[in-house]
Scaffold this motif. Structure first.
Motif, PDB file in Angstrom:
ATOM      1  N   ALA A  72     -25.453  77.852  29.068  1.00 15.54           N
ATOM      2  CA  ALA A  72     -24.574  77.046  29.901  1.00 15.54           C
ATOM      3  C   ALA A  72     -24.906  77.085  31.377  1.00 15.54           C
ATOM      4  CB  ALA A  72     -23.122  77.488  29.692  1.00 15.54           C
ATOM      5  N   THR A  73     -25.458  78.223  31.841  1.00 12.79           N
ATOM      6  CA  THR A  73     -25.676  78.366  33.280  1.00 12.79           C
ATOM      7  C   THR A  73     -26.554  79.593  33.526  1.00 12.79           C
ATOM      8  OG1 THR A  73     -24.547  78.428  35.441  1.00 12.79           O
ATOM      9  CG2 THR A  73     -23.645  79.824  33.699  1.00 12.79           C
ATOM     10  N   SER A  74     -26.878  79.819  34.789  1.00 11.49           N
ATOM     11  CA  SER A  74     -27.554  81.057  35.169  1.00 11.49           C
ATOM     12  C   SER A  74     -26.836  81.646  36.374  1.00 11.49           C
ATOM     13  CB  SER A  74     -29.032  80.815  35.486  1.00 11.49           C
ATOM     14  OG  SER A  74     -29.190  79.906  36.554  1.00 11.49           O
ATOM     15  N   PHE A  75     -26.780  82.967  36.388  1.00 13.51           N
ATOM     16  CA  PHE A  75     -26.085  83.686  37.453  1.00 13.51           C
ATOM     17  C   PHE A  75     -27.117  84.190  38.445  1.00 13.51           C
ATOM     18  CE2 PHE A  75     -23.367  83.635  33.775  1.00 13.51           C
ATOM     19  CZ  PHE A  75     -22.137  83.292  34.303  1.00 13.51           C
ATOM     20  N   VAL A  76     -27.592  83.265  39.259  1.00 15.23           N
ATOM     21  CA  VAL A  76     -28.633  83.539  40.240  1.00 15.23           C
ATOM     22  C   VAL A  76     -28.118  83.161  41.621  1.00 15.23           C
ATOM     23  CG1 VAL A  76     -30.515  83.248  38.587  1.00 15.23           C
ATOM     24  CG2 VAL A  76     -29.640  81.251  39.825  1.00 15.23           C
ATOM     25  N   HIS A  77     -28.873  83.536  42.646  1.00 16.52           N
ATOM     26  CA  HIS A  77     -28.428  83.258  44.014  1.00 16.52           C
ATOM     27  C   HIS A  77     -28.448  81.749  44.254  1.00 16.52           C
ATOM     28  CE1 HIS A  77     -27.916  83.397  48.316  1.00 16.52           C
ATOM     29  NE2 HIS A  77     -27.769  84.716  48.252  1.00 16.52           N
ATOM     30  N   PRO A  78     -27.346  81.185  44.743  1.00 16.52           N
ATOM     31  CA  PRO A  78     -27.267  79.733  44.920  1.00 16.52           C
ATOM     32  C   PRO A  78     -28.286  79.166  45.907  1.00 16.52           C
ATOM     33  CG  PRO A  78     -25.372  80.839  45.918  1.00 16.52           C
ATOM     34  CD  PRO A  78     -26.078  81.859  45.092  1.00 16.52           C
ATOM     35  N   LYS A  79     -28.764  79.990  46.842  1.00 15.55           N
ATOM     36  CA  LYS A  79     -29.778  79.488  47.762  1.00 15.55           C
ATOM     37  C   LYS A  79     -31.123  79.331  47.074  1.00 15.55           C
ATOM     38  CE  LYS A  79     -27.748  81.118  52.107  1.00 15.55           C
ATOM     39  NZ  LYS A  79     -27.929  81.967  53.314  1.00 15.55           N
ATOM     40  N   ARG A  80     -31.364  80.145  46.033  1.00 15.89           N
ATOM     41  CA  ARG A  80     -32.615  80.057  45.288  1.00 15.89           C
ATOM     42  C   ARG A  80     -32.582  78.914  44.282  1.00 15.89           C
ATOM     43  NH1 ARG A  80     -37.375  82.655  45.645  1.00 15.89           N
ATOM     44  NH2 ARG A  80     -37.359  83.612  43.575  1.00 15.89           N
ATOM     45  N   VAL A  81     -31.447  78.751  43.611  1.00 17.99           N
ATOM     46  CA  VAL A  81     -31.310  77.696  42.608  1.00 17.99           C
ATOM     47  C   VAL A  81     -29.959  77.012  42.850  1.00 17.99           C
ATOM     48  CG1 VAL A  81     -31.425  77.102  40.152  1.00 17.99           C
ATOM     49  CG2 VAL A  81     -32.601  79.150  40.984  1.00 17.99           C
ATOM     50  N   PRO A  82     -29.900  76.063  43.778  1.00 21.54           N
ATOM     51  CA  PRO A  82     -28.610  75.459  44.128  1.00 21.54           C
ATOM     52  C   PRO A  82     -27.952  74.703  42.982  1.00 21.54           C
ATOM     53  CG  PRO A  82     -30.455  74.330  45.206  1.00 21.54           C
ATOM     54  CD  PRO A  82     -31.008  75.582  44.627  1.00 21.54           C
ATOM     55  N   GLN A  83     -28.741  74.282  42.005  1.00 17.27           N
ATOM     56  CA  GLN A  83     -28.163  73.563  40.863  1.00 17.27           C
ATOM     57  C   GLN A  83     -27.219  74.452  40.050  1.00 17.27           C
ATOM     58  OE1 GLN A  83     -31.352  73.793  41.688  1.00 17.27           O
ATOM     59  NE2 GLN A  83     -32.425  71.832  41.506  1.00 17.27           N
ATOM     60  N   MET A  84     -27.338  75.767  40.195  1.00 13.19           N
ATOM     61  CA  MET A  84     -26.514  76.699  39.423  1.00 13.19           C
ATOM     62  C   MET A  84     -25.444  77.377  40.280  1.00 13.19           C
ATOM     63  SD  MET A  84     -27.711  76.542  36.279  1.00 13.19           S
ATOM     64  CE  MET A  84     -28.036  74.772  36.522  1.00 13.19           C
ATOM     65  N   ALA A  85     -25.134  76.796  41.434  1.00 10.33           N
ATOM     66  CA  ALA A  85     -24.192  77.430  42.362  1.00 10.33           C
ATOM     67  C   ALA A  85     -22.773  77.517  41.808  1.00 10.33           C
ATOM     68  CB  ALA A  85     -24.185  76.672  43.693  1.00 10.33           C
ATOM     69  N   ASP A  86     -22.458  76.699  40.804  1.00  8.46           N
ATOM     70  CA  ASP A  86     -21.096  76.665  40.256  1.00  8.46           C
ATOM     71  C   ASP A  86     -20.995  77.400  38.924  1.00  8.46           C
ATOM     72  OD1 ASP A  86     -22.624  74.901  38.791  1.00  8.46           O
ATOM     73  OD2 ASP A  86     -21.162  73.260  38.811  1.00  8.46           O
ATOM     74  N   ALA A  87     -21.776  78.451  38.746  1.00  8.38           N
ATOM     75  CA  ALA A  87     -21.824  79.142  37.453  1.00  8.38           C
ATOM     76  C   ALA A  87     -20.447  79.609  36.995  1.00  8.38           C
ATOM     77  CB  ALA A  87     -22.782  80.332  37.533  1.00  8.38           C
ATOM     78  N   GLU A  88     -19.664  80.172  37.893  1.00  8.77           N
ATOM     79  CA  GLU A  88     -18.338  80.654  37.501  1.00  8.77           C
ATOM     80  C   GLU A  88     -17.406  79.506  37.131  1.00  8.77           C
ATOM     81  OE1 GLU A  88     -20.049  84.294  39.163  1.00  8.77           O
ATOM     82  OE2 GLU A  88     -20.101  82.190  39.785  1.00  8.77           O
TER      83      GLU A  88
END
Length: 329
Positions: A71-87
């Motif tokens: 569903a998502t990845s829990f990575v730093h949003p600056k590195r992968v902004p597409q996953m910034a809304d993981a929570e």
């Protein structure tokens, strides 16, 4: 609540045995497709989809019958902004039918995945040092040590664990990755008793002969651990590789709706194999997936609208055979 049945295999799936690894002309009666478009698919797209649009995509995937979804990845949003809304994505996931997977790369990522209540975590160890440092800021050896720590913590928290050995077929910076190196990583990572090992052709350079060699290595170094495969179709070998893995007893195959995605830290790493195209290959080969193609194709067309482009997958354009009239996206 973690789903403890996600990795159970039915009697119809070819078992993992240390016997011959020559591909059979037959395929198993069923296999699990692990859908990765919400994570590996979207992470390499220039279009940043809002959370509600991602959830619409996920609704299509669930409605199609897919039951393991990254569903998502829990990575730093600056590195992968597409996953910034993981929570936010995790909080809205429909629970009960699907085993939800989150990708994590470090201790903080695992903290977030546990707090989000996901069922599984996918933890990456990169097979080459150069790519590992660019992707995760660690050497490969440091990545193995980190995997061992994270796997224990995740298991203690009740999550299923997958270790993905990335760039197992080749590295964009170092070139060829020897089978013996991957075999050593499989052995070392198996010490933490993962629920599953995934071998990833991160940049789409692999061919079926490598699938055979790596399957042999996995059975030798980690007998009895289910083997999952992650292929990209960068050089039009992804589906041949998937069929070979299937004939060798793959427990699961990754795919991405529409064939979108790739690694933002690997040059020229284009899309994954498309879920709908893989479904067609499997279905026409007599291998069941539990997926409804009409819903899948409708979702692929809708995904193209979301991204404002034509998705790479072929089946949403060519249509089913024999022809079937499909509902609108």
């Amino acid at each position: 609540m973690p789903n403890n049945t996600a990795f159970e295999q039915s009697d119809t799936v070819m078992p993992h045995t240390p016997s011959s690894v020559t591909p059979s002309s037959a395929v198993p009666e069923s296999v699990t497709i692990v859908e990765v478009s919400p994570r590996d698919g979207l992470q390499n797209e220039a279009t940043l989809l809002p959370t509600e649009t991602k959830l619409e995509l996920i609704d299509h995937l669930v409605a199609s019958g897919l039951r393991r979804i990254e569903a998502t990845s829990f990575v730093h949003p600056k590195r992968v902004p597409q996953m910034a809304d993981a929570e936010a994505v995790s909080a809205a996931l429909p629970r009960g039918e699907v085993s939800w997977i989150g990708l994590v790369l470090n201790e903080r990522g695992l903290d977030r995945a546990i707090a989000a209540g996901l069922d599984e975590v996918n933890i990456v160890v990169v097979a080459s040092d150069t790519f590992s440092r660019r992707n995760q800021g660690t050497s490969t050896d440091e990545g193995v040590d980190l995997w061992n720590r994270l796997a224990k913590r995740a298991s203690d928290a009740g999550l299923k664990t997958t270790v993905t050995i990335a760039a197992a077929f080749g590295c964009p910076f170092e070139g060829e990755v020897p089978t013996e190196r991957v075999a050593d990583l499989i052995r070392r990572c198996s010490d933490a008793q993962p629920d599953e090992i995934a071998l990833a052709d991160t940049i789409g350079v692999g061919v079926p002969a490598q699938v055979v060699a790596l399957a042999d290595a996995a059975r030798r170094e980690a007998p009895g651990i289910p083997l999952r495969w992650h292929f990209h179709n960068t050089r039009n070998t992804g589906y041949a590789n998937a069929l070979t893995a299937l004939q060798l007893g793959a427990s699961a195959l990754d795919a991405s709706l529409g064939g979108i995605g790739g690694c933002p830290f690997a040059p020229a790493a284009t899309g994954n194999i498309a879920t709908e195209d893989l479904w067609y290959l499997l279905d026409r080969s007599g291998c069941a997936t539990g997926v409804d193609p009409a819903v899948l194709l409708s979702g692929a067309r809708r995904l193209g609208e979301m991204l404002g482009t034509t998705v790479p997958g072929q089946l949403s354009r060519a249509g089913l055979f024999p022809p079937v009239e499909l509902p609108p996206a």
